[in-house]
Design a protein around this motif. Sequence first.
Motif, PDB file in Angstrom:
ATOM      1  N   CYS A 149      -2.074   7.572  -3.225  1.00  0.00           N
ATOM      2  CA  CYS A 149      -0.978   6.703  -2.794  1.00  0.00           C
ATOM      3  C   CYS A 149      -0.451   7.152  -1.441  1.00  0.00           C
ATOM      4  CB  CYS A 149       0.155   6.732  -3.814  1.00  0.00           C
ATOM      5  SG  CYS A 149      -0.260   5.870  -5.305  1.00  0.00           S
ATOM      6  N   GLU A 150      -0.333   8.476  -1.275  1.00  0.00           N
ATOM      7  CA  GLU A 150       0.201   8.974  -0.006  1.00  0.00           C
ATOM      8  C   GLU A 150      -0.740   8.679   1.150  1.00  0.00           C
ATOM      9  OE1 GLU A 150       1.028  12.934  -1.145  1.00  0.00           O
ATOM     10  OE2 GLU A 150       3.006  12.416  -1.977  1.00  0.00           O
ATOM     11  N   ALA A 151      -2.018   8.546   0.864  1.00  0.00           N
ATOM     12  CA  ALA A 151      -2.989   8.217   1.921  1.00  0.00           C
ATOM     13  C   ALA A 151      -3.068   6.705   2.156  1.00  0.00           C
ATOM     14  CB  ALA A 151      -4.364   8.758   1.547  1.00  0.00           C
ATOM     15  N   GLY A 152      -2.175   5.951   1.550  1.00  0.00           N
ATOM     16  CA  GLY A 152      -2.147   4.515   1.801  1.00  0.00           C
ATOM     17  C   GLY A 152      -2.838   3.684   0.738  1.00  0.00           C
ATOM     18  N   GLY A 153      -3.154   4.305  -0.376  1.00  0.00           N
ATOM     19  CA  GLY A 153      -3.805   3.555  -1.449  1.00  0.00           C
ATOM     20  C   GLY A 153      -2.769   2.866  -2.330  1.00  0.00           C
ATOM     21  N   LEU A 154      -3.254   2.116  -3.279  1.00  0.00           N
ATOM     22  CA  LEU A 154      -2.373   1.411  -4.206  1.00  0.00           C
ATOM     23  C   LEU A 154      -2.930   1.628  -5.609  1.00  0.00           C
ATOM     24  CD1 LEU A 154      -0.148  -0.613  -4.920  1.00  0.00           C
ATOM     25  CD2 LEU A 154      -1.599  -2.438  -4.079  1.00  0.00           C
ATOM     26  N   VAL A 155      -2.093   2.105  -6.511  1.00  0.00           N
ATOM     27  CA  VAL A 155      -2.556   2.408  -7.867  1.00  0.00           C
ATOM     28  C   VAL A 155      -1.751   1.590  -8.874  1.00  0.00           C
ATOM     29  CG1 VAL A 155      -2.818   4.196  -9.606  1.00  0.00           C
ATOM     30  CG2 VAL A 155      -3.196   4.761  -7.222  1.00  0.00           C
ATOM     31  N   ILE A 156      -2.448   0.911  -9.754  1.00  0.00           N
ATOM     32  CA  ILE A 156      -1.799   0.202 -10.859  1.00  0.00           C
ATOM     33  C   ILE A 156      -2.406   0.752 -12.134  1.00  0.00           C
ATOM     34  CG2 ILE A 156      -1.409  -2.035 -11.932  1.00  0.00           C
ATOM     35  CD1 ILE A 156      -1.904  -3.260  -9.146  1.00  0.00           C
TER      36      ILE A 156
ATOM     37  N   LEU B 262       4.618  10.111 -16.826  1.00  0.00           N
ATOM     38  CA  LEU B 262       4.057  10.758 -15.636  1.00  0.00           C
ATOM     39  C   LEU B 262       5.025  11.825 -15.136  1.00  0.00           C
ATOM     40  CD1 LEU B 262       2.798   7.534 -13.855  1.00  0.00           C
ATOM     41  CD2 LEU B 262       1.377   9.268 -14.903  1.00  0.00           C
ATOM     42  N   THR B 263       4.509  13.022 -14.909  1.00  0.00           N
ATOM     43  CA  THR B 263       5.373  14.078 -14.400  1.00  0.00           C
ATOM     44  C   THR B 263       5.392  14.089 -12.877  1.00  0.00           C
ATOM     45  OG1 THR B 263       3.492  15.550 -14.655  1.00  0.00           O
ATOM     46  CG2 THR B 263       5.156  15.610 -16.379  1.00  0.00           C
ATOM     47  N   LEU B 264       4.353  13.522 -12.287  1.00  0.00           N
ATOM     48  CA  LEU B 264       4.227  13.548 -10.837  1.00  0.00           C
ATOM     49  C   LEU B 264       4.070  12.109 -10.374  1.00  0.00           C
ATOM     50  CD1 LEU B 264       4.012  16.188  -9.237  1.00  0.00           C
ATOM     51  CD2 LEU B 264       1.571  15.774  -9.053  1.00  0.00           C
ATOM     52  N   THR B 265       4.981  11.661  -9.518  1.00  0.00           N
ATOM     53  CA  THR B 265       4.868  10.282  -9.047  1.00  0.00           C
ATOM     54  C   THR B 265       5.048  10.256  -7.532  1.00  0.00           C
ATOM     55  OG1 THR B 265       7.221  10.008  -9.473  1.00  0.00           O
ATOM     56  CG2 THR B 265       5.715   9.180 -11.156  1.00  0.00           C
ATOM     57  N   PRO B 266       4.437   9.271  -6.860  1.00  0.00           N
ATOM     58  CA  PRO B 266       4.622   9.173  -5.415  1.00  0.00           C
ATOM     59  C   PRO B 266       6.009   8.623  -5.084  1.00  0.00           C
ATOM     60  CG  PRO B 266       3.312   7.359  -6.183  1.00  0.00           C
ATOM     61  CD  PRO B 266       3.545   8.218  -7.364  1.00  0.00           C
TER      62      PRO B 266
ATOM     63  N   SER C  53       0.843  -1.188   0.000  1.00  0.00           N
ATOM     64  CA  SER C  53       0.000   0.000   0.000  1.00  0.00           C
ATOM     65  C   SER C  53       0.883   1.244   0.000  1.00  0.00           C
ATOM     66  CB  SER C  53      -0.926  -0.016   1.214  1.00  0.00           C
ATOM     67  OG  SER C  53      -0.194  -0.277   2.381  1.00  0.00           O
ATOM     68  N   GLY C  54       0.435   2.260  -0.694  1.00  0.00           N
ATOM     69  CA  GLY C  54       1.216   3.487  -0.788  1.00  0.00           C
ATOM     70  C   GLY C  54       2.067   3.557  -2.027  1.00  0.00           C
ATOM     71  N   SER C  55       2.026   2.510  -2.857  1.00  0.00           N
ATOM     72  CA  SER C  55       2.878   2.559  -4.040  1.00  0.00           C
ATOM     73  C   SER C  55       2.052   2.625  -5.320  1.00  0.00           C
ATOM     74  CB  SER C  55       3.822   1.358  -4.069  1.00  0.00           C
ATOM     75  OG  SER C  55       3.079   0.180  -4.033  1.00  0.00           O
ATOM     76  N   MET C  56       2.753   2.959  -6.378  1.00  0.00           N
ATOM     77  CA  MET C  56       2.100   3.054  -7.687  1.00  0.00           C
ATOM     78  C   MET C  56       2.905   2.231  -8.684  1.00  0.00           C
ATOM     79  SD  MET C  56       1.636   6.331 -10.175  1.00  0.00           S
ATOM     80  CE  MET C  56       0.459   7.339  -9.344  1.00  0.00           C
ATOM     81  N   LEU C  57       2.210   1.486  -9.508  1.00  0.00           N
ATOM     82  CA  LEU C  57       2.878   0.688 -10.536  1.00  0.00           C
ATOM     83  C   LEU C  57       2.405   1.156 -11.890  1.00  0.00           C
ATOM     84  CD1 LEU C  57       4.535  -1.894 -11.428  1.00  0.00           C
ATOM     85  CD2 LEU C  57       2.362  -3.091 -11.379  1.00  0.00           C
TER      86      LEU C  57
ATOM     87  N   ARG D 167       6.959   5.883  -3.620  1.00  0.00           N
ATOM     88  CA  ARG D 167       7.166   4.492  -4.021  1.00  0.00           C
ATOM     89  C   ARG D 167       6.540   4.268  -5.390  1.00  0.00           C
ATOM     90  NH1 ARG D 167       5.616   0.548   0.708  1.00  0.00           N
ATOM     91  NH2 ARG D 167       4.510   2.292   1.636  1.00  0.00           N
ATOM     92  N   PHE D 168       7.367   4.364  -6.400  1.00  0.00           N
ATOM     93  CA  PHE D 168       6.862   4.281  -7.772  1.00  0.00           C
ATOM     94  C   PHE D 168       7.660   3.224  -8.527  1.00  0.00           C
ATOM     95  CE2 PHE D 168       7.186   5.829 -12.217  1.00  0.00           C
ATOM     96  CZ  PHE D 168       5.857   5.662 -12.555  1.00  0.00           C
ATOM     97  N   THR D 169       6.965   2.303  -9.172  1.00  0.00           N
ATOM     98  CA  THR D 169       7.633   1.234  -9.917  1.00  0.00           C
ATOM     99  C   THR D 169       7.120   1.256 -11.344  1.00  0.00           C
ATOM    100  OG1 THR D 169       7.009  -0.003  -7.943  1.00  0.00           O
ATOM    101  CG2 THR D 169       8.364  -1.141  -9.548  1.00  0.00           C
ATOM    102  N   THR D 170       7.967   0.950 -12.267  1.00  0.00           N
ATOM    103  CA  THR D 170       7.470   0.732 -13.627  1.00  0.00           C
ATOM    104  C   THR D 170       7.774  -0.712 -14.003  1.00  0.00           C
ATOM    105  OG1 THR D 170       9.535   1.444 -14.584  1.00  0.00           O
ATOM    106  CG2 THR D 170       7.809   3.101 -14.407  1.00  0.00           C
ATOM    107  N   LEU D 171       6.906  -1.232 -14.840  1.00  0.00           N
ATOM    108  CA  LEU D 171       7.057  -2.604 -15.302  1.00  0.00           C
ATOM    109  C   LEU D 171       6.972  -2.553 -16.813  1.00  0.00           C
ATOM    110  CD1 LEU D 171       7.001  -5.707 -14.727  1.00  0.00           C
ATOM    111  CD2 LEU D 171       4.533  -5.528 -14.726  1.00  0.00           C
ATOM    112  N   ALA D 172       8.013  -2.984 -17.491  1.00  0.00           N
ATOM    113  CA  ALA D 172       8.009  -2.964 -18.948  1.00  0.00           C
ATOM    114  C   ALA D 172       7.702  -4.362 -19.457  1.00  0.00           C
ATOM    115  CB  ALA D 172       9.362  -2.482 -19.456  1.00  0.00           C
ATOM    116  N   LEU D 173       6.637  -4.462 -20.207  1.00  0.00           N
ATOM    117  CA  LEU D 173       6.264  -5.750 -20.795  1.00  0.00           C
ATOM    118  C   LEU D 173       6.733  -5.784 -22.246  1.00  0.00           C
ATOM    119  CD1 LEU D 173       2.611  -6.291 -19.543  1.00  0.00           C
ATOM    120  CD2 LEU D 173       4.672  -7.363 -18.686  1.00  0.00           C
ATOM    121  N   GLY D 174       6.866  -6.980 -22.753  1.00  0.00           N
ATOM    122  CA  GLY D 174       7.139  -7.151 -24.175  1.00  0.00           C
ATOM    123  C   GLY D 174       8.555  -6.790 -24.569  1.00  0.00           C
ATOM    124  N   SER D 175       9.486  -6.791 -23.615  1.00  0.00           N
ATOM    125  CA  SER D 175      10.872  -6.466 -23.978  1.00  0.00           C
ATOM    126  C   SER D 175      11.721  -7.745 -23.972  1.00  0.00           C
ATOM    127  CB  SER D 175      11.439  -5.469 -22.982  1.00  0.00           C
ATOM    128  OG  SER D 175      11.225  -5.934 -21.674  1.00  0.00           O
TER     129      SER D 175
END
Lengths: 224, 223
Positions: free
Chosen positions: A196-203, A210-214, A46-50, A216-224
């Motif tokens: 995210c800062e309030a404890g949510g989780l965003v995918i 994205l110009t603004l990220t929390p 919780s608190g992160s964004m993917l 804890r921010f992760t990116t996942l690259a598919l198809g590489s």
Amino acid sequence: MEQIIHAGKPINACEVPISYGLKLDTLSCERDSRLLFEHLSLDLSSGSMLQVMGPNGSGKTSLLRILAGLMPPSEGAVRLESNSGSSVMPLNQMLLWMGYATGIKMLLTAEENLSWLCSLHQQPQSQSQIWQALAAVGLRGFEDVPCYSLSAGQQRRVALARLYLNPPPLWILDEPFTALDPQGVTQLEQHLVRHCEAGGLVILTTHHTLTLTPARFTTLALGS
Amino acid sequence: MTSIFFSLVQREARLLCRRPAELINPLVFFSLVLVLFPLAVGPESRLLQSISPGLIWVAALLAVLLSLDALFRSDFEDGSLEQWAVSSRALSWLVLTKVLAHWLFSGLPLVLLSPLLALMLGLPSEHIPVLVLSLLLGTPVLSLLGAVGAALTVGLKRGGLLLALLTLPLYIPVLIFGSGALQAELQGFSPLGYLLWLASLTVLAVTLTPFAIAAGLRIGLSE
């Protein structure tokens, strides 16, 4: 925490700062005998964004649909666990899913759409709260307009108004920035970070940078 | 649970009233078939009277089938069904409500229209209650069974013919018991046995088909 979950009410990230995690356990997805991804393992707390990235047809939407429970993975499993007791939580009480098709009925007005979606997802709302949410996404004065006469961007905003209506904590959004103007994009980015800062989780998936990220921010690259 | 029932019925009512063609088409089809038949067969009232039970039932069955192809299509295309599937509500309960709402606005008017058309076919007015009762018990079964087919074909672009092929075999018992009730009544026997069979089919359909519809929709959504 268990009691809150079994009470059958949606859990609001802002009110109950609980800690939970979404575990992707060696997920594989095969469609039309093409392997989109395999052995994908990831822990999201919780608190992160993917942000899921990748070229068209690389399986971004498939991954999101698997996470939302709309599609079974070819292999592996998705679990939502609370970090304290490591018990498995029911996903559908924690989830806000917005697909590329947003579930907005063209024949209904913005307000009718939202009040139906709120009662479907057990987010009880008064009319004034719905109007406030519509004002928050810049649709003040469009409450009673049938959605077919709104522009594509405005229709997207009607769907996004759900994010302002006491939403559940886990948001899975497929291309939420589609058809939005720059000001709408900035506002949505800010809202996602606040969540995210309030404890949510965003995918989410998006091709936009994205110009603004929390924190804890992760990116996942598919198809590489 | 009751509040979601009423909000869903309200949503369906709004959607149907704003696209009235979907409501009126089956009624127009039903009326046209029954109005054209006397013209084609001739005014010999005894012949018309003896074939009228089958005629009314076949017309009603096809009218219901005609209205069902679009039952889930728009909800599937605009993502509404995804929202239903991810919500914590039971999908089977939601689809049962949706089909019953659909029946309320398309099947019930057909039942209410049937006495008028039956009189045009020369059906004696004392047999009208049995006709209405048989349709009242039978058309919900037609809607629910058809919804199973509509759910299974929801992902296909042109599922119309496939839907008919899937559901028509399931419709045959309803057709036999429905028109049988009226035939028995016309020949002076008691229609009670047929009506009880129809009622048991209705109960079976209401209790079992929602699970099949929900499963069919989940298959459609997972592709």
